[in-house]
Scaffold this active site. Structure first.
Site, PDB file in Angstrom:
ATOM      1  N   ARG A 166      -3.465 -10.055   5.665  1.00 61.56           N
ATOM      2  CA  ARG A 166      -4.077 -10.095   4.327  1.00 61.56           C
ATOM      3  C   ARG A 166      -3.048  -9.580   3.332  1.00 61.56           C
ATOM      4  O   ARG A 166      -2.650  -8.411   3.392  1.00 61.56           O
ATOM      5  CB  ARG A 166      -5.354  -9.258   4.294  1.00 61.56           C
ATOM      6  CG  ARG A 166      -6.107  -9.314   2.971  1.00 61.56           C
ATOM      7  CD  ARG A 166      -7.379  -8.485   3.032  1.00 61.56           C
ATOM      8  NE  ARG A 166      -8.133  -8.569   1.776  1.00 61.56           N
ATOM      9  CZ  ARG A 166      -7.928  -7.787   0.713  1.00 61.56           C
ATOM     10  NH1 ARG A 166      -7.003  -6.842   0.753  1.00 61.56           N
ATOM     11  NH2 ARG A 166      -8.648  -7.944  -0.383  1.00 61.56           N
TER      12      ARG A 166
ATOM     13  N   LYS B   9       0.813  -1.215   0.000  1.00 54.38           N
ATOM     14  CA  LYS B   9       0.000   0.000   0.000  1.00 54.38           C
ATOM     15  C   LYS B   9       0.847   1.266   0.000  1.00 54.38           C
ATOM     16  O   LYS B   9       2.046   1.250   0.270  1.00 54.38           O
ATOM     17  CB  LYS B   9      -0.955  -0.009   1.196  1.00 54.38           C
ATOM     18  CG  LYS B   9      -2.128  -0.971   1.019  1.00 54.38           C
ATOM     19  CD  LYS B   9      -3.096  -0.894   2.175  1.00 54.38           C
ATOM     20  CE  LYS B   9      -4.315  -1.797   1.920  1.00 54.38           C
ATOM     21  NZ  LYS B   9      -5.247  -1.814   3.060  1.00 54.38           N
TER      22      LYS B   9
END
Length: 283
Positions: free
Chosen positions: A265, A231
């Site tokens: 995740r 991210k």
């Protein structure tokens, strides 16, 4: 004994009668059935490609496979419910048939998608909106009696990146999740996983403040899922790209594990499993 159980963290999930042990952290592999996910290599264009990726995830040690048909990257394009269903249901059906022991979660904020995919053989609902984008979601989960992963997000995928503001990000996220947990338990939904929502309606500073104080989420006595994988909070800090953010992902996953994360995740299962093994080796 009842009092002891009340105060102890929840250590398992009931997957259609099969208990998944969460006393050791687990890894969730991301399977995006989308043409526009932020990380190019995560985009899956066919059922055959999905099966190949799922096989690799399972071989590398993933406990969960998270299937998503709606991109939640900042500014993502909105798609119809029917298009989302058309993307994910055939993949769920193929995975269930090919890997009957796999535990499949569905990344959706729509109750109809949740209903259709669980009916097709999926096991868990992973909702980035914690019911805020579909008022029928909580009642649907209660009816389906499946584990529910819920995340904090300020705004929607279309606008969450537009100047998110908090007075105290940690307290506001905890307060939000506390109200959601209470509502879910009132509906007799007991298999709940919380997700602080790194990267969703938060600046880089907000994200790192949440990570810095992540132990605070242990107050819920519920499993904590984190999703840092490739991210912007990583690659923007390092001045690189999502494609170059694997090492940074492993660093943040390691920190999160030490602060109580129970599920990672990720796009890269092998490396995340290695993080779990090494952190557990410390005892």
């Amino acid at each position: 004994m009842a009092e002891k159980n009340f105060f102890e963290p929840k250590k398992s999930l009931n997957i259609k009668g099969r208990l998944i042990d969460l006393s050791s952290p687990k890894v969730m592999g991301i399977l995006n059935i989308t043409p526009d996910s932020f990380y190019d290599n995560s985009r899956t264009k066919s059922i055959d490609e999905a099966l190949i990726k799922a096989a690799r995830f399972l071989n590398e040690g993933a406990t969960f496979i998270d299937i998503g048909g709606y991109s939640s990257r900042p500014g993502a394009k909105d798609i119809s419910i029917n298009e989302e269903i058309d993307r994910v249901v055939p993949v769920v059906e193929s995975l269930v048939k090919t890997f009957p022991e796999a535990v499949i979660s569905i990344d959706t904020f729509r109750s109809k998608v949740a209903q259709e995919t669980i009916s097709s053989g999926a096991h868990i609902i992973n909702d980035i909106a914690a019911g805020d984008m579909d008022e029928q979601m909580f009642e649907t989960v209660a009816k389906l009696q499946v584990p529910y992963m819920m995340m904090h997000m300020q705004g929607t995928p279309q606008n969450m990146h537009q100047n998110p503001v908090y007075t105290n990000v940690l307290l506001e996220v905890i307060d939000y999740l506390a109200k959601k947990v209470a509502a879910l338990k009132a509906l007799h939904i007991h298999d709940i996983i919380i997700d602080p929502g790194f990267g969703f309606g938060k600046t880089t500073e907000h994200n790192y403040e949440l990570l810095r104080q992540m132990e605070a989420f242990k107050i819920f006595k519920l499993p904590i899922l984190v999703g840092f994988s490739r991210k912007g909070m990583i690659y923007k800090t390092l001045g690189t790209t999502a494609a170059e953010a694997l090492n940074g992902t492993s660093v943040l996953n390691t920190i999160a594990l030490q602060k109580g994360a129970g599920i990672l995740r990720v796009h890269d299962v092998k490396e995340a499993v290695e993080c779990v093994r090494l952190v557990e080796r410390l005892g």
